[in-house]
Design an enzyme around this catalytic site. Structure first.
Site, PDB file in Angstrom:
ATOM      1  N   PHE A 230      30.523 -40.675  22.465  1.00  0.00           N
ATOM      2  CA  PHE A 230      30.648 -41.596  23.601  1.00  0.00           C
ATOM      3  C   PHE A 230      32.019 -41.448  24.239  1.00  0.00           C
ATOM      4  CE2 PHE A 230      30.235 -45.916  25.645  1.00  0.00           C
ATOM      5  CZ  PHE A 230      29.076 -45.624  26.333  1.00  0.00           C
TER       6      PHE A 230
ATOM      7  N   THR B  96      29.341 -34.627  21.261  1.00  0.00           N
ATOM      8  CA  THR B  96      30.631 -34.699  20.586  1.00  0.00           C
ATOM      9  C   THR B  96      31.511 -33.541  21.042  1.00  0.00           C
ATOM     10  OG1 THR B  96      29.822 -33.438  18.670  1.00  0.00           O
ATOM     11  CG2 THR B  96      29.621 -35.832  18.563  1.00  0.00           C
TER      12      THR B  96
ATOM     13  N   VAL C 234      27.500 -24.475  29.770  1.00  0.00           N
ATOM     14  CA  VAL C 234      28.114 -23.355  30.487  1.00  0.00           C
ATOM     15  C   VAL C 234      28.784 -23.798  31.786  1.00  0.00           C
ATOM     16  CG1 VAL C 234      27.695 -21.125  31.616  1.00  0.00           C
ATOM     17  CG2 VAL C 234      26.606 -21.646  29.439  1.00  0.00           C
TER      18      VAL C 234
ATOM     19  N   LYS D 169      31.411 -19.387  26.150  1.00  0.00           N
ATOM     20  CA  LYS D 169      30.334 -19.379  27.135  1.00  0.00           C
ATOM     21  C   LYS D 169      29.693 -18.001  27.251  1.00  0.00           C
ATOM     22  CE  LYS D 169      32.298 -23.329  29.483  1.00  0.00           C
ATOM     23  NZ  LYS D 169      33.047 -23.879  30.634  1.00  0.00           N
TER      24      LYS D 169
END
EC number: 1.1.1.3
Length: 343
Positions: free
Chosen positions: A11, A99, A155, A227
């Site tokens: 969060f 997270t 990405v 990525k």
């Protein structure tokens, strides 16, 4: 009206972005999509996990977060001391894993995703670590349990580049992808093209919140490497270790080099690329490249991202858009949720 229950792990900036969208788009989703998306649980390492069968009060959650008060103060909720305990105690339709990214071992997100998929729960993630390090394993686990694992936000945040490649270009055999997938470095290089020094621009990027106090992951290319690893996994079903991606960051790029490129009708960009070679192996690189002005990537400035996909049927498709931000990344998560819901 079809109900979809969502559990959110994490969060922080991204998780709160999704929560805001679920709150502000609630009526539209009900009226236009016939979908009642309920956030039934939220978990974080600091707060544990709170759950409400009929859905949490999202406005109340966001108010508590804004006031830096414990989420456990929210009324009419059950409490679990740990995230995994909450995941195992009840089963929502979709787990959203938001997270922080850990590129060393993918934890704790990797364990969260494995646990959810193993019990037949769809997963949407914005966390690069688990997908970069164990994407093939996790996709196989999802198939074995008859559920989906979607990762648009890993990405280019909410810019729909993965769905473009995997769904919009379905049937096209993609041979290569190359692009600007880190907004911090693109902001720095864009500003240097205006005649400013690296150190000055980095300080400005940090002041604007584009760069962290420790910018190593961005400026040395590690974020872009993750990525590239994800793109290799999804586009070519070929997992790569970080050491298999040739990496050069932008810390060695000087103002003089940027100006010389400009005088030659080119612009320097940090490019992440993956390409399937003739033998089937994948070549992956992250490096500063001088691009001619006819290349659409040369015109992507500021903190924007872009990816060019190459295939035999569509020679070149370029997707340009925001690559970071709370609402922007939340949009990627929401799009994946809607894709799983089939609306």
């Amino acid at each position: 009206m079809r109900r979809v229950d969502v559990s959110l792990v994490g969060f922080g900036v991204v998780g709160k972005g999704l929560a805001r969208l679920l709150l502000t788009r609630r009526e539209w989703l009900q009226e236009q999509r016939g979908l009642d998306i309920r956030l039934v649980s939220v978990a974080s390492a600091r707060a544990g996990c709170i759950y409400a069968e009929d859905g949490l009060d999202i406005a109340g959650l966001l108010a508590l977060a804004e006031q830096r008060r414990p989420l456990t103060e929210l009324a009419h909720t059950q409490y679990f001391s740990s995230t995994l305990a909450g995941i195992e105690a009840f089963k929502s339709d979709i787990l959203v894993e938001a997270t922080g990214t850990n590129l060393r071992d993918g934890e704790p997100g990797l364990s969260h995703i494995r646990a959810a998929l193993s019990r037949g729960q769809h997963v949407v993630t914005a966390n690069k670590g688990p997908v970069a390090l164990a994407g093939i394993e996790l996709l196989q686990l999802a198939r074995q349990n008859g559920v989906q694992l979607r990762m648009e936000s890993t990405v280019m945040a909410g810019t729909p580049v993965l769905s473009t490649a995997l769904e919009g270009m379905a049937g096209a055999q993609i041979s290569a992808a190359r692009g600007i997938v880190n907004g911090t470095t693109n902001y720095i290089l864009s500003a240097m093209a205006e005649g400013r020094d690296y150190a000055e621009v980095l300080a400005d990027a940090q002041a604007r919140g584009y760069a962290e106090a420790d910018p190593t992951a961005d400026v040395e290319g590690y974020d872009a490497v993750a990525k590239a690893m994800i793109l290799s996994t999804l586009l070519f079903q070929q997992p790569l270790g970080a050491e298999q991606v040739a990496r050069t960051g932008i810390t060695g790029v000087t103002r003089e080099q940027v100006q010389h490129a400009s005088e030659a009708g080119k612009r320097i960009k940090l490019i992440a690329s993956v390409r399937r070679m003739s033998g089937g192996e994948v070549e992956a690189r992250v490096e500063p490249v001088e691009l001619p002005l006819i290349d659409p990537l040369a015109h992507v400035v500021g903190a924007m991202n872009a990816l060019t996909l190459e295939s035999e049927t569509l020679s070149s498709v370029t997707v340009i858009g925001p690559g970071a931000g709370s609402i922007e990344t939340g949009q990627g998560l929401l799009a994946d949720i809607l894709a799983i819901a089939g609306v």
